[in-house]
Design a protein around this motif. Structure first.
Motif, PDB file in Angstrom:
ATOM      1  N   UNK A  76       0.827  -1.197   0.000  1.00 38.53           N
ATOM      2  CA  UNK A  76       0.000   0.000   0.000  1.00 38.53           C
ATOM      3  C   UNK A  76       0.869   1.258   0.000  1.00 38.53           C
ATOM      4  N   UNK A  77       0.535   2.190  -0.884  1.00 39.29           N
ATOM      5  CA  UNK A  77       1.339   3.406  -1.069  1.00 39.29           C
ATOM      6  C   UNK A  77       0.619   4.657  -0.588  1.00 39.29           C
ATOM      7  N   UNK A  78      -0.479   4.500   0.150  1.00 35.26           N
ATOM      8  CA  UNK A  78      -1.288   5.674   0.483  1.00 35.26           C
ATOM      9  C   UNK A  78      -0.515   6.682   1.330  1.00 35.26           C
ATOM     10  N   UNK A  79       0.178   6.220   2.349  1.00 34.30           N
ATOM     11  CA  UNK A  79       0.903   7.158   3.217  1.00 34.30           C
ATOM     12  C   UNK A  79       1.953   7.930   2.443  1.00 34.30           C
ATOM     13  N   UNK A  80       2.668   7.249   1.552  1.00 34.25           N
ATOM     14  CA  UNK A  80       3.703   7.933   0.768  1.00 34.25           C
ATOM     15  C   UNK A  80       3.080   8.967  -0.168  1.00 34.25           C
ATOM     16  N   UNK A  81       1.968   8.605  -0.804  1.00 37.23           N
ATOM     17  CA  UNK A  81       1.331   9.519  -1.754  1.00 37.23           C
ATOM     18  C   UNK A  81       0.796  10.752  -1.027  1.00 37.23           C
ATOM     19  N   UNK A  82       0.077  10.564   0.075  1.00 37.27           N
ATOM     20  CA  UNK A  82      -0.500  11.712   0.779  1.00 37.27           C
ATOM     21  C   UNK A  82       0.581  12.566   1.438  1.00 37.27           C
ATOM     22  N   UNK A  83       1.655  11.941   1.878  1.00 36.22           N
ATOM     23  CA  UNK A  83       2.757  12.733   2.443  1.00 36.22           C
ATOM     24  C   UNK A  83       3.387  13.600   1.367  1.00 36.22           C
ATOM     25  N   UNK A  84       3.552  13.063   0.182  1.00 40.04           N
ATOM     26  CA  UNK A  84       4.117  13.834  -0.922  1.00 40.04           C
ATOM     27  C   UNK A  84       3.217  15.011  -1.275  1.00 40.04           C
TER      28      UNK A  84
END
Length: 825
Positions: free
Chosen positions: A230-238
């Protein structure tokens, strides 16, 4: 709190005429200027970069066969295919092959394969060959497919019409195809399944987009492509960091996973992928309210540009219409611009609305150059006061509710929806409701759209079924230059009928200019209830009632008409209506005629027409039909080779019938289509006397090539005899070829021809024969005298040489004269 609707009403009451909703875009959406309406036929529809190769253009082999359904039978899968035909691949080695006309390495394939008993679908694969060599195996699934409509959708087989019979998959080839190359889709019999292919589309996939300057990449925040995590945290942090630092966001090539709703907060930002063929966002959760991109509104999002990626989900149910799982939902503030997005398999593609107080709105939102496909419900719905927004140059395909819609809801006392545009789009293969639906508001413009191949759906749909302000404040909504092909239905999912253009309820102040309806399944235009001030200028209905059905869901059973008013207090005006091939003998089947004004009706009768072809890439734009109406053209769809059988003559023996004679009927049938009739299939016909079948022909299996004719003769009938005992008096003889629809045709409504017959008494017949013989002798003498003066082929000019047809006319005329003399005594 003063709502937009209350303020607008106050201003109108004060005599102010300006539109408080209109505002000029200043942010990201200002990058694109939406063109105005253009009545040039070459400018209708979306300009997409691909070329479509339809199933009926393919070379078939290995047991493959073309399946067709030109009567839109709800049980036939082909009714949901483009041109109502697809290639069935029943086993190992069956294939469809196309010779390509342009270069390309990006392929989209529309396919079908069976469901499972639990509705969860199954997996399979098809192989791809280029110039005879296998280059790829493409994995397929029916996981997303198949919804069962009995009013509301169900996920598993059972009661209801099986819809969503086709899905699509896209892939890149390692080598570029060049004009003249052959691409083949072939079954290996994988998993023992029967496959079907509707069409392929070919395009040149542009090179991947590099990371823009002044941007952050999600890879710098921990997102790793293709790792299954899951990449959600990385995407929203970016996104949060970029928003803080006034940067843009880049999502590199590869597949990234998100297991929840993506709540988007940002302003004055571009979020871009590497391109629709390279960057994939996959929402992995299949539960309701667990995926899609939600603009949070409340002033936290404005002027967003979102672009250049493919977005998919694992949703496979509407959850009793409570999924709340749209690709884009919520609101996007002012001046946002969403473009070059390819989305698949959501509840809806775009549902733009806010349902929390205080309500936020999307204003000057532009959705452009997108592929909005294979959703369970709407493609795009502008709801809850969304205004000044546009859908432009998009492909909206295979959606299970309205393709493009404006719902003028009043929840939380939101403002009226105003000034939205749907223009230069291609909307095809919708399988419920309408391709374009307007449910109220004001100032909307719907123009230059190409609509085609609807299943249980109208082309343009206006009604007041849903809650809201509806059309209460409508001054004018304008439709212009829209093409609607093979749309409307005799039986939609709620058991009703729909016209290709369907206007029902308290709809008011609508103007249609240059509306082109081709091959309407049932009625061309259907109106009813309390519609007021509906104006059609230049309405073309070329083909109505082509499904051959007589539904009785509304009013009384009837064949498809050009215009059908089923009652109420409708007030409509039609100026300049052009008609061809209307199934109903009453061109305008008006149950209630009051309030219907038709000026300048031009009925051109049962003559051919050419359907404007599917809009393809710009390289082939010049081949689109211009002008739209082509004199003398046949009405076969596009380049598909499909027969069209008509009756060109009716004969009987004896030629001059008397009461009690055993009449033997024959007919000449001609194939005026561009494809041969199927081999070894009966060219059946029934022979009717005064509308009642008396004999039929069901033995002729000639394969009739385009332009060829054959003569068929009655060989049996309801009584077991092949003759009709003549009954004294005047009769109408009708021949109906392909009456039981043993094979598909491009037009099933031109299969009848009628001819008058007069059955005499024995005395009348004898007298008529004597007078005809005398007349024949006199004219033969005249012929002989003329030939002495000069040599000529008088035999084909007149008199004796006119032939049997002339003798029949003379005999009938003489019989009528004799009969009058006799009865006058």
């Amino acid at each position: 709190m003063v709502t937009g609707g209350v303020l607008a009403a106050a201003l109108l009451a004060a005599g102010l005429s300006f539109d408080i909703y209109a505002r000029e875009a200043t942010g990201k959406s200002a990058q694109l200027t939406i063109p105005e309406a253009d009545d040039n036929a070459m400018s209708i529809g979306a300009n997409m970069p691909y070329i479509r190769y339809d199933s009926c253009e393919a070379e078939l082999g290995g047991g493959a066969e073309l399946k067709t359904s030109y009567d839109w039978d709800l049980e036939e899968i082909a009714s949901q295919a483009s041109n109502q035909s697809y290639v069935n691949l029943p086993g190992d080695g069956a294939y469809a092959e196309w010779t390509v006309e342009t270069s390309g390495n990006g392929v989209t394939m529309r396919f079908t394969l069976p469901d499972t008993a639990d509705g969860m679908g199954q997996d399979g694969s098809l192989d791809v060959y280029v110039n005879g060599s296998k280059v790829k195996t493409v994995d397929l699934t029916s996981y997303y497919m198949w919804q069962y409509m009995d009013g509301s959708p169900k996920d598993a087989p059972g009661k209801g019409t099986a819809c969503f019979a086709f899905d699509e998959v896209h892939f890149l080839l390692e080598e570029m195809l060049e004009p003249g190359d052959k691409i083949r889709i072939q079954s290996s019999g994988a998993n023992g399944l029967i496959y079907g292919v509707d069409f392929i589309e070919l395009e040149e996939a542009a090179a991947p987009i590099e990371q823009p300057s002044n941007s952050y990449s999600i890879a710098d925040f921990g997102a790793v492509a293709d790792d299954g995590k899951d990449d959600y945290e990385a995407i929203t942090a970016c996104v949060a960091a970029a928003n803080e630092d006034q940067k843009d966001v880049y999502i590199p090539a590869g597949t990234y996973h998100i297991n929840q709703i993506w709540s988007l907060e940002a302003s004055d930002m571009t979020i871009t992928g590497a391109g629709i063929w390279y960057t994939n966002i996959q929402f992995t959760n299949d539960k309701p309210q667990s995926g899609g991109i939600a603009g949070v509104g409340n002033g936290k999002i404005n002027s967003i540009e979102f672009c250049n990626m493919y977005i998919n989900s694992n949703l496979r149910s509407r959850y009793e219409e409570q999924a709340i799982y749209k690709c884009f939902m919520g609101t996007y503030g002012n001046d946002s611009y969403i473009h070059d997005i390819w989305e698949d398999h959501f509840e809806c593609g775009f549902w733009i609305a806010d349902y929390d107080a205080p309500v936020d709105y999307s204003d000057n939102l532009i959705i452009a150059n997108c592929r909005i496909r294979n959703n369970f419900a709407d493609g795009v719905n502008f709801c809850q006061g969304t205004s000044n927004s546009s859908v432009y140059n998009c492909s909206i395909r295979n959606n299970g509710d309205d393709g493009l819609a404006v719902w003028n809801n009043d929840y939380l006392s939101v403002k009226d929806a105003r000034n939205n545009k749907f223009c230069y789009n291609t909307i095809d293969l919708s399988w419920r409701a309408g391709a374009i639906a307007i449910y109220g508001g004001d100032g909307h413009e719907i123009y230059n759209n190409y609509i085609r191949d609807s299943f249980m759906a109208s082309g343009i749909h206006l009604n007041t079924t849903f809650s809201g302000y509806k059309f209460n404040n409508t001054k004018n909504i304008h439709f212009a230059n829209n093409i609607i092909i093979s749309s409307g239905t005799s039986n939609e999912s709620w058991g009703s009928e729909l016209g290709a253009v369907d206007v029902i309820g308290s709809v008011r102040n609508i103007t249609f200019d240059n509306t082109y309806i081709y091959s309407a399944q049932h009625d061309g235009v259907r109106v009813g209830d309390n519609v007021v001030n509906i104006v059609f200028n230049d309405l073309y209905v070329y083909g109505a009632g082509v499904d051959g059905k007589r539904p009785d869901k509304i009013s009384v059973a009837h064949r498809g008409a050009a215009v059908m008013n089923f009652g109420g207090n409708a007030l409509i005006t039609i100026s300049r209506m052009y008609l061809r091939n209307i199934a109903n003998t009453n061109i305008n089947f008006l149950i209630k005629e009051d309030g219907i004004e038709i000026n300048d009706e031009i009925n051109e009768g049962n003559i051919g027409y050419q359907i404007p072809p599917y809009p393809n890439a710009e390289v082939l734009k010049s081949e689109k039909v211009a002008p739209l109406i082509v004199e003398g053209a046949d009405d076969a769809p596009d380049t598909c080779e499909i027969p069209d059988i008509v009756v060109t003559d009716i004969m009987w023996e004896p030629e001059l019938p008397a009461e009690g004679d055993d009449i033997v009927f024959s007919a000449v049938i001609t194939n005026q289509g561009n494809g041969a009739t199927p081999a070894e299939i009966i060219n059946g016909a029934q022979f009717q006397v005064d509308g009642i079948c008396v004999v039929w022909s069901d033995t002729n299996k000639t394969q009739i090539e385009p332009g060829e004719s054959v003569t068929i003769t009655a060989n049996s009938g309801p009584t077991g005899k092949d003759v009709w005992p003549a009954v004294l008096g005047r009769h109408v003889i009708t021949v109906w070829v392909n009456d039981t629809a043993r094979y598909g045709e491009s037009d099933m409504q031109n299969n009848k021809l009628s001819k008058k017959m007069n059955v005499l008494t024995a005395e009348e017949k004898a007298q008529a024969e004597m007078e005809a013989l005398s007349s024949q002798t006199t004219e033969k003498t005249t012929e002989h005298d003329a030939q002495e003066g000069e040599e000529k082929d008088y035999h084909t000019a007149k008199g004796y040489g006119v032939g049997i047809a002339a003798v029949i006319i003379i005999l009938i005329g003489a019989a009528v004269i004799y009969h009058k003399k006799k009865t006058s005594k």
